[in-house]
Design a protein around this motif. Structure first.
Motif, PDB file in Angstrom:
ATOM      1  N   MET A 131     -11.586  -2.081 -10.619  1.00  0.00           N
ATOM      2  CA  MET A 131     -10.715  -1.083 -11.243  1.00  0.00           C
ATOM      3  C   MET A 131      -9.738  -0.512 -10.215  1.00  0.00           C
ATOM      4  O   MET A 131      -8.553  -0.318 -10.519  1.00  0.00           O
ATOM      5  N   LYS A 132     -10.204  -0.256  -8.991  1.00  0.00           N
ATOM      6  CA  LYS A 132      -9.306   0.241  -7.939  1.00  0.00           C
ATOM      7  C   LYS A 132      -8.206  -0.772  -7.650  1.00  0.00           C
ATOM      8  O   LYS A 132      -7.039  -0.412  -7.498  1.00  0.00           O
ATOM      9  N   LYS A 133      -8.579  -2.062  -7.587  1.00  0.00           N
ATOM     10  CA  LYS A 133      -7.583  -3.117  -7.334  1.00  0.00           C
ATOM     11  C   LYS A 133      -6.578  -3.194  -8.479  1.00  0.00           C
ATOM     12  O   LYS A 133      -5.375  -3.333  -8.248  1.00  0.00           O
ATOM     13  N   ARG A 134      -7.065  -3.108  -9.717  1.00  0.00           N
ATOM     14  CA  ARG A 134      -6.168  -3.167 -10.883  1.00  0.00           C
ATOM     15  C   ARG A 134      -5.207  -1.984 -10.846  1.00  0.00           C
ATOM     16  O   ARG A 134      -4.010  -2.132 -11.048  1.00  0.00           O
ATOM     17  N   ASP A 135      -5.738  -0.783 -10.591  1.00  0.00           N
ATOM     18  CA  ASP A 135      -4.891   0.410 -10.546  1.00  0.00           C
ATOM     19  C   ASP A 135      -3.854   0.323  -9.426  1.00  0.00           C
ATOM     20  O   ASP A 135      -2.699   0.708  -9.617  1.00  0.00           O
ATOM     21  N   ALA A 136      -4.261  -0.205  -8.269  1.00  0.00           N
ATOM     22  CA  ALA A 136      -3.316  -0.369  -7.153  1.00  0.00           C
ATOM     23  C   ALA A 136      -2.217  -1.352  -7.549  1.00  0.00           C
ATOM     24  O   ALA A 136      -1.033  -1.128  -7.252  1.00  0.00           O
ATOM     25  N   LYS A 137      -2.593  -2.421  -8.235  1.00  0.00           N
ATOM     26  CA  LYS A 137      -1.611  -3.423  -8.685  1.00  0.00           C
ATOM     27  C   LYS A 137      -0.643  -2.794  -9.684  1.00  0.00           C
ATOM     28  O   LYS A 137       0.567  -3.028  -9.632  1.00  0.00           O
ATOM     29  N   ILE A 138      -1.172  -1.983 -10.591  1.00  0.00           N
ATOM     30  CA  ILE A 138      -0.333  -1.307 -11.591  1.00  0.00           C
ATOM     31  C   ILE A 138       0.667  -0.383 -10.896  1.00  0.00           C
ATOM     32  O   ILE A 138       1.851  -0.369 -11.231  1.00  0.00           O
ATOM     33  N   ILE A 139       0.190   0.369  -9.903  1.00  0.00           N
ATOM     34  CA  ILE A 139       1.071   1.288  -9.174  1.00  0.00           C
ATOM     35  C   ILE A 139       2.182   0.517  -8.470  1.00  0.00           C
ATOM     36  O   ILE A 139       3.354   0.909  -8.517  1.00  0.00           O
ATOM     37  N   LEU A 140       1.829  -0.605  -7.834  1.00  0.00           N
ATOM     38  CA  LEU A 140       2.845  -1.435  -7.170  1.00  0.00           C
ATOM     39  C   LEU A 140       3.866  -1.964  -8.170  1.00  0.00           C
ATOM     40  O   LEU A 140       5.075  -1.978  -7.893  1.00  0.00           O
ATOM     41  N   GLU A 141       3.392  -2.394  -9.337  1.00  0.00           N
ATOM     42  CA  GLU A 141       4.308  -2.903 -10.358  1.00  0.00           C
ATOM     43  C   GLU A 141       5.232  -1.796 -10.863  1.00  0.00           C
ATOM     44  O   GLU A 141       6.429  -2.024 -11.072  1.00  0.00           O
ATOM     45  N   LEU A 142       4.692  -0.600 -11.061  1.00  0.00           N
ATOM     46  CA  LEU A 142       5.522   0.520 -11.512  1.00  0.00           C
ATOM     47  C   LEU A 142       6.533   0.934 -10.443  1.00  0.00           C
ATOM     48  O   LEU A 142       7.686   1.254 -10.759  1.00  0.00           O
ATOM     49  N   ASP A 143       6.109   0.914  -9.177  1.00  0.00           N
ATOM     50  CA  ASP A 143       7.037   1.213  -8.078  1.00  0.00           C
ATOM     51  C   ASP A 143       8.167   0.201  -8.032  1.00  0.00           C
ATOM     52  O   ASP A 143       9.336   0.558  -7.830  1.00  0.00           O
ATOM     53  N   GLN A 144       7.835  -1.077  -8.235  1.00  0.00           N
ATOM     54  CA  GLN A 144       8.852  -2.123  -8.227  1.00  0.00           C
ATOM     55  C   GLN A 144       9.808  -1.937  -9.408  1.00  0.00           C
ATOM     56  O   GLN A 144      11.021  -2.079  -9.266  1.00  0.00           O
ATOM     57  N   LYS A 145       9.266  -1.587 -10.557  1.00  0.00           N
ATOM     58  CA  LYS A 145      10.096  -1.351 -11.749  1.00  0.00           C
ATOM     59  C   LYS A 145      11.051  -0.190 -11.486  1.00  0.00           C
ATOM     60  O   LYS A 145      12.228  -0.247 -11.839  1.00  0.00           O
ATOM     61  N   LEU A 146      10.561   0.862 -10.834  1.00  0.00           N
ATOM     62  CA  LEU A 146      11.402   2.012 -10.491  1.00  0.00           C
ATOM     63  C   LEU A 146      12.571   1.564  -9.612  1.00  0.00           C
ATOM     64  O   LEU A 146      13.724   1.902  -9.878  1.00  0.00           O
ATOM     65  N   MET A 147      12.283   0.769  -8.591  1.00  0.00           N
ATOM     66  CA  MET A 147      13.347   0.301  -7.695  1.00  0.00           C
ATOM     67  C   MET A 147      14.340  -0.602  -8.428  1.00  0.00           C
ATOM     68  O   MET A 147      15.548  -0.522  -8.199  1.00  0.00           O
ATOM     69  N   ASP A 148      13.834  -1.426  -9.333  1.00  0.00           N
ATOM     70  CA  ASP A 148      14.725  -2.287 -10.129  1.00  0.00           C
ATOM     71  C   ASP A 148      15.660  -1.436 -10.991  1.00  0.00           C
ATOM     72  O   ASP A 148      16.859  -1.719 -11.092  1.00  0.00           O
ATOM     73  N   GLN A 149      15.102  -0.394 -11.607  1.00  0.00           N
ATOM     74  CA  GLN A 149      15.918   0.491 -12.442  1.00  0.00           C
ATOM     75  C   GLN A 149      16.964   1.229 -11.605  1.00  0.00           C
ATOM     76  O   GLN A 149      18.128   1.331 -12.002  1.00  0.00           O
ATOM     77  N   GLN A 150      16.535   1.743 -10.454  1.00  0.00           N
ATOM     78  CA  GLN A 150      17.471   2.444  -9.574  1.00  0.00           C
ATOM     79  C   GLN A 150      18.614   1.512  -9.170  1.00  0.00           C
ATOM     80  O   GLN A 150      19.784   1.901  -9.197  1.00  0.00           O
ATOM     81  N   SER A 151      18.267   0.300  -8.806  1.00  0.00           N
ATOM     82  CA  SER A 151      19.257  -0.680  -8.379  1.00  0.00           C
ATOM     83  C   SER A 151      20.235  -0.999  -9.509  1.00  0.00           C
ATOM     84  O   SER A 151      21.449  -1.054  -9.299  1.00  0.00           O
ATOM     85  N   MET A 152      19.700  -1.199 -10.713  1.00  0.00           N
ATOM     86  CA  MET A 152      20.563  -1.524 -11.853  1.00  0.00           C
ATOM     87  C   MET A 152      21.533  -0.383 -12.154  1.00  0.00           C
ATOM     88  O   MET A 152      22.721  -0.609 -12.376  1.00  0.00           O
ATOM     89  N   LEU A 153      21.021   0.851 -12.143  1.00  0.00           N
ATOM     90  CA  LEU A 153      21.878   2.012 -12.424  1.00  0.00           C
ATOM     91  C   LEU A 153      22.920   2.205 -11.318  1.00  0.00           C
ATOM     92  O   LEU A 153      24.067   2.554 -11.597  1.00  0.00           O
ATOM     93  N   GLU A 154      22.512   1.959 -10.077  1.00  0.00           N
ATOM     94  CA  GLU A 154      23.455   2.063  -8.960  1.00  0.00           C
ATOM     95  C   GLU A 154      24.568   1.018  -9.113  1.00  0.00           C
ATOM     96  O   GLU A 154      25.756   1.326  -8.974  1.00  0.00           O
ATOM     97  N   LYS A 155      24.181  -0.233  -9.420  1.00  0.00           N
ATOM     98  CA  LYS A 155      25.170  -1.306  -9.588  1.00  0.00           C
ATOM     99  C   LYS A 155      26.091  -1.040 -10.772  1.00  0.00           C
ATOM    100  O   LYS A 155      27.249  -1.451 -10.767  1.00  0.00           O
TER     101      LYS A 155
END
Length: 193
Positions: A131-155
């Motif tokens: 469960m800790k590994k799954r939650d860590a993976k989810i957090i990493l995926e959400l962080d990556q999604k945040l950066m993708d969104q920031q990048s898209m809005l910036e562009k």
């Protein structure tokens, strides 16, 4: 033709003024430390970026994609929880059978109970680790999604957006997204009335 151009310019100026006025009102609702970071120039640039409606569509699209991804991640997490429940149920069933088989052998009972306890402990630790590994993976995926969104809005040229993981900057961007979403709803209301 020139009258039409003049009329269009005036309409755009009026819409800019209305959007800017709304953004200023919304910014006054924020905690002081965020109000200070929303300068007139930033709000004016954001109002300008919203004039053609593209930023509204981009934010709406990003919101829809995010909801789908969050739903998928939630479903994956729930599946793991249900798998763990099923494993616990199977182990409990196995342990009950083992204890029933040995109920007539009282000298074996302490050994079997110790084995049952060890197996339960081992399984609980494994489930917790998964469960800790799954939650860590989810957090990493959400962080990556945040950066993708920031990048898209910036562009796309939406003021206030750039790739960052600074918590204060991210919070400010979340407020800006909320403003854009609220303004999009108001624009839709006005068109439908």
């Amino acid at each position: 033709m020139m009258l039409q151009d003049q009329s269009n310019k005036e309409e755009l100026q009026h819409r800019h003024y209305v959007l800017l006025n709304e953004l200023q009102k919304m910014s006054r609702e924020l905690p002081g430390k965020f109000q200070q970071r929303l300068s007139y120039d930033l709000l004016s640039a954001l109002a300008s970026a919203l004039l053609d409606g593209t930023a509204f569509e981009i934010v709406k699209g990003l919101e829809e994609v995010q909801h789908l991804e969050e739903k998928s991640l939630f479903t994956q997490r729930q599946k793991l929880i249900n798998d763990h429940k099923s494993q616990r149920h199977e182990m409990n069933k196995k342990h009950k059978e083992l204890l029933l088989e040995n109920q007539n052998k009282p000298h074996n009972l302490p050994l079997i109970e110790a084995q049952v306890e060890r197996e339960l402990d081992t399984m609980e630790r494994r489930c917790e680790e998964e469960m800790k590994k799954r939650d860590a993976k989810i957090i990493l995926e959400l962080d990556q999604k945040l950066m993708d969104q920031q990048s898209m809005l910036e562009k796309a040229g939406v003021p206030g957006f750039y790739v960052t993981n600074n918590r204060q900057d991210v919070r400010l961007q979340m407020y800006l997204l909320e403003f854009i979403t609220r303004l999009a709803a108001k624009e839709k209301e006005l068109r439908n009335s």
